[in-house]
Motif scaffolding. Structure first.
Motif, PDB file in Angstrom:
ATOM      1  N   ASN A  42      -3.195  11.133 -12.677  1.00  0.00           N
ATOM      2  CA  ASN A  42      -3.958  10.258 -13.231  1.00  0.00           C
ATOM      3  C   ASN A  42      -3.989   8.828 -12.745  1.00  0.00           C
ATOM      4  OD1 ASN A  42      -1.816   9.223 -14.293  1.00  0.00           O
ATOM      5  ND2 ASN A  42      -1.991   9.418 -16.274  1.00  0.00           N
ATOM      6  N   ASP A  43      -3.633   8.873 -11.378  1.00  0.00           N
ATOM      7  CA  ASP A  43      -3.468   7.550 -10.827  1.00  0.00           C
ATOM      8  C   ASP A  43      -4.159   7.624  -9.398  1.00  0.00           C
ATOM      9  OD1 ASP A  43      -2.730   5.257  -9.207  1.00  0.00           O
ATOM     10  OD2 ASP A  43      -0.684   5.884  -8.711  1.00  0.00           O
ATOM     11  N   PRO A  44      -5.591   7.398  -9.478  1.00  0.00           N
ATOM     12  CA  PRO A  44      -6.407   7.402  -8.304  1.00  0.00           C
ATOM     13  C   PRO A  44      -5.945   6.554  -7.049  1.00  0.00           C
ATOM     14  CG  PRO A  44      -7.357   6.296 -10.059  1.00  0.00           C
ATOM     15  CD  PRO A  44      -6.401   6.707 -10.718  1.00  0.00           C
ATOM     16  N   ILE A  45      -5.575   5.612  -7.409  1.00  0.00           N
ATOM     17  CA  ILE A  45      -5.031   4.825  -6.244  1.00  0.00           C
ATOM     18  C   ILE A  45      -3.822   5.240  -5.120  1.00  0.00           C
ATOM     19  CG2 ILE A  45      -4.143   2.304  -5.752  1.00  0.00           C
ATOM     20  CD1 ILE A  45      -5.826   1.221  -8.077  1.00  0.00           C
ATOM     21  N   GLY A  46      -2.755   5.665  -6.304  1.00  0.00           N
ATOM     22  CA  GLY A  46      -1.760   6.082  -5.400  1.00  0.00           C
ATOM     23  C   GLY A  46      -2.024   7.501  -4.913  1.00  0.00           C
ATOM     24  N   GLY A  47      -2.806   8.294  -5.739  1.00  0.00           N
ATOM     25  CA  GLY A  47      -3.340   9.656  -5.106  1.00  0.00           C
ATOM     26  C   GLY A  47      -4.190   9.515  -3.969  1.00  0.00           C
ATOM     27  N   SER A  48      -4.995   8.469  -3.815  1.00  0.00           N
ATOM     28  CA  SER A  48      -5.867   8.478  -2.559  1.00  0.00           C
ATOM     29  C   SER A  48      -5.099   7.930  -1.342  1.00  0.00           C
ATOM     30  CB  SER A  48      -6.943   7.426  -2.798  1.00  0.00           C
ATOM     31  OG  SER A  48      -7.802   8.030  -3.733  1.00  0.00           O
ATOM     32  N   LYS A  49      -4.057   7.038  -1.771  1.00  0.00           N
ATOM     33  CA  LYS A  49      -3.168   6.519  -0.655  1.00  0.00           C
ATOM     34  C   LYS A  49      -2.357   7.735   0.019  1.00  0.00           C
ATOM     35  CE  LYS A  49      -2.468   1.702  -2.082  1.00  0.00           C
ATOM     36  NZ  LYS A  49      -1.522   0.702  -2.483  1.00  0.00           N
ATOM     37  N   LEU A  50      -2.057   8.696  -0.869  1.00  0.00           N
ATOM     38  CA  LEU A  50      -1.288   9.712  -0.473  1.00  0.00           C
ATOM     39  C   LEU A  50      -1.938  10.708   0.470  1.00  0.00           C
ATOM     40  CD1 LEU A  50       1.421  11.376  -0.432  1.00  0.00           C
ATOM     41  CD2 LEU A  50       0.396  12.627  -2.597  1.00  0.00           C
ATOM     42  N   GLN A  51      -3.292  10.977   0.024  1.00  0.00           N
ATOM     43  CA  GLN A  51      -4.124  11.887   0.828  1.00  0.00           C
ATOM     44  C   GLN A  51      -4.452  11.287   2.118  1.00  0.00           C
ATOM     45  OE1 GLN A  51      -7.954  13.430  -1.083  1.00  0.00           O
ATOM     46  NE2 GLN A  51      -8.826  12.224   0.295  1.00  0.00           N
ATOM     47  N   ASP A  52      -4.604  10.064   2.043  1.00  0.00           N
ATOM     48  CA  ASP A  52      -5.131   9.435   3.414  1.00  0.00           C
ATOM     49  C   ASP A  52      -3.857   9.403   4.344  1.00  0.00           C
ATOM     50  OD1 ASP A  52      -7.309   8.662   2.436  1.00  0.00           O
ATOM     51  OD2 ASP A  52      -6.927   6.485   2.133  1.00  0.00           O
ATOM     52  N   ALA A  56      -4.151  11.583   7.554  1.00  0.00           N
ATOM     53  CA  ALA A  56      -3.967  11.032   9.101  1.00  0.00           C
ATOM     54  C   ALA A  56      -2.987  11.855   9.939  1.00  0.00           C
ATOM     55  CB  ALA A  56      -3.568   9.678   8.862  1.00  0.00           C
ATOM     56  N   GLN A  57      -1.979  12.646   9.415  1.00  0.00           N
ATOM     57  CA  GLN A  57      -1.054  13.035  10.258  1.00  0.00           C
ATOM     58  C   GLN A  57      -1.496  14.684  10.489  1.00  0.00           C
ATOM     59  OE1 GLN A  57       2.563  13.559   7.435  1.00  0.00           O
ATOM     60  NE2 GLN A  57       2.404  11.277   7.468  1.00  0.00           N
ATOM     61  N   ARG A  58      -2.400  15.314   9.561  1.00  0.00           N
ATOM     62  CA  ARG A  58      -2.826  16.505   9.769  1.00  0.00           C
ATOM     63  C   ARG A  58      -4.325  16.576   9.053  1.00  0.00           C
ATOM     64  NH1 ARG A  58       0.110  20.977   7.135  1.00  0.00           N
ATOM     65  NH2 ARG A  58      -1.031  22.260   8.365  1.00  0.00           N
ATOM     66  N   PRO A  59      -5.313  16.004   9.806  1.00  0.00           N
ATOM     67  CA  PRO A  59      -6.667  16.213   9.313  1.00  0.00           C
ATOM     68  C   PRO A  59      -7.271  17.569   8.446  1.00  0.00           C
ATOM     69  CG  PRO A  59      -6.639  15.449  11.751  1.00  0.00           C
ATOM     70  CD  PRO A  59      -5.514  16.082  11.446  1.00  0.00           C
ATOM     71  N   GLY A  60      -7.660  17.158   7.222  1.00  0.00           N
ATOM     72  CA  GLY A  60      -8.059  18.432   6.498  1.00  0.00           C
ATOM     73  C   GLY A  60      -6.990  19.206   5.656  1.00  0.00           C
ATOM     74  N   SER A  61      -5.635  18.496   5.728  1.00  0.00           N
ATOM     75  CA  SER A  61      -4.464  18.960   5.040  1.00  0.00           C
ATOM     76  C   SER A  61      -4.054  18.676   3.646  1.00  0.00           C
ATOM     77  CB  SER A  61      -3.188  18.900   6.023  1.00  0.00           C
ATOM     78  OG  SER A  61      -2.855  17.585   5.629  1.00  0.00           O
ATOM     79  N   ALA A  62      -4.746  17.718   3.248  1.00  0.00           N
ATOM     80  CA  ALA A  62      -4.638  17.143   1.860  1.00  0.00           C
ATOM     81  C   ALA A  62      -5.884  16.863   1.031  1.00  0.00           C
ATOM     82  CB  ALA A  62      -3.494  16.024   2.057  1.00  0.00           C
ATOM     83  N   ARG A  63      -5.875  17.031  -0.094  1.00  0.00           N
ATOM     84  CA  ARG A  63      -6.775  16.624  -1.037  1.00  0.00           C
ATOM     85  C   ARG A  63      -6.088  16.043  -2.612  1.00  0.00           C
ATOM     86  NH1 ARG A  63      -9.114  17.369   2.769  1.00  0.00           N
ATOM     87  NH2 ARG A  63     -11.449  18.264   3.047  1.00  0.00           N
ATOM     88  N   PHE A  64      -6.565  15.013  -2.978  1.00  0.00           N
ATOM     89  CA  PHE A  64      -6.202  14.541  -4.162  1.00  0.00           C
ATOM     90  C   PHE A  64      -7.239  14.522  -5.276  1.00  0.00           C
ATOM     91  CE2 PHE A  64      -6.491  10.852  -7.290  1.00  0.00           C
ATOM     92  CZ  PHE A  64      -5.371  11.343  -7.955  1.00  0.00           C
TER      93      PHE A  64
END
Length: 280
Positions: A42-52, A56-64
């Motif tokens: 329920n933390d969109p700021i922290g979650g979006s940072k984690l997704q980015d 950045a390390q593996r394009p397309g590998s993460a979704r928040f």
């Protein structure tokens, strides 16, 4: 496996409470091992940072996915979005959890009790329920995050202890139910872990080292654990290296719950740590 582009055949892990602490550490560990990561909190700021960070390390590998795990429809939407984006779920990490100010059982309000039960226990049940059909297809694995508090009990956190103890019992029962479908279910019981919330509490005190040193003394190993140490334990239980392990509880505590020693109550009052030995 780290560094390669995410492909449709790469396994997928769904992690709740993944924007910080143990959840974020799990996301990083699984991503480094070649997993695509579906993270929710329920933390969109922290979650979006984690997704980015992971993308950045593996394009397309993460979704928040922003998700309140107390709401069944939001859980269903998150699971559906994960399948829509990645096509499969191989591992579920039920990590989200909350406690509140230390109180005796009769001091908790009904709202506080309800919130802890819904956040810690009901979310674990509902996310497992929503994810199981997909895990059966992949013959995947569930790792639920309990707590040493659910194993041995802790001072003035009776509701939290109850929910975490129930998670371990739930895990064992689901492990029995799913053994014939090839889905393994295990529980990790962290002890004292140095998370962001722990650091914030310590830094709010007049002497930040005061509480830190008290908590460090609770482990036989003389220190608290790290989120990464818990995350690597979760990865082991989810991996093929643990293929003959199901229904177990694996404690990650530095030995805090074993042996006997002095018992004392620790309370923060006006920015200071008050240590009160248990009366005889």
């Amino acid at each position: 496996m780290a560094g390669r582009f995410a492909g449709s055949a790469d396994p997928v892990v769904l992690i709740t409470g993944a924007s910080a602490g143990i959840g974020a550490a799990c996301a990083r560990v699984f991503a480094a091992e070649g997993y695509r990561v579906s993270a929710c909190s329920n933390d969109p700021i922290g979650g979006s940072k984690l997704q980015d960070e992971l993308s950045a390390q593996r394009p397309g590998s993460a979704r928040f996915h922003e998700c309140d795990v107390r709401v069944p429809t939001q859980i269903a939407e998150t699971v559906g979005a994960t399948i829509g984006e990645f096509g499969r779920i191989d591992v579920l990490i039920n990590n989200v959890g909350v406690s509140c100010a230390a109180k005796t059982a009769d001091e908790f309000t009904l709202d506080e009790i309800d919130d802890q039960i819904k956040t810690n226990l009901l979310s674990c049940i509902l996310t497992t329920r929503a994810t199981l059909p997909h895990l059966r297809r992949s013959k995947g694995s569930i790792v639920n995050i309990g707590s040493v508090a659910g194993l041995v009990g802790h001072d003035r956190v009776s509701i939290y202890s109850a929910t975490k103890g129930a998670i371990a019992s739930f895990s064992k029962a689901v492990a029995i139910d799913e053994v014939h479908s090839g889905v393994r279910v295990n529980t990790v019981l962290p002890g004292n872990i140095v998370t962001e919330s722990r650091r914030r509490l310590e830094s709010s005190l007049d002497d930040p080292t005061e509480l830190h040193n008290v908590i460090e003394s609770w482990q036989w190993m003389g220190r608290s654990g790290t989120p990464e140490e818990v995350a690597h334990t979760c990865f082991f239980l989810a991996s093929a290296k643990a293929s003959f392990i199901t229904g177990t509880e694996l404690v990650v505590s530095g030995g805090a719950e074993i042996g006997s020693g002095p018992k004392q109550r620790t309370t923060v009052v006006d920015g200071h740590v008050i240590v009160t030995p248990t009366p005889v």
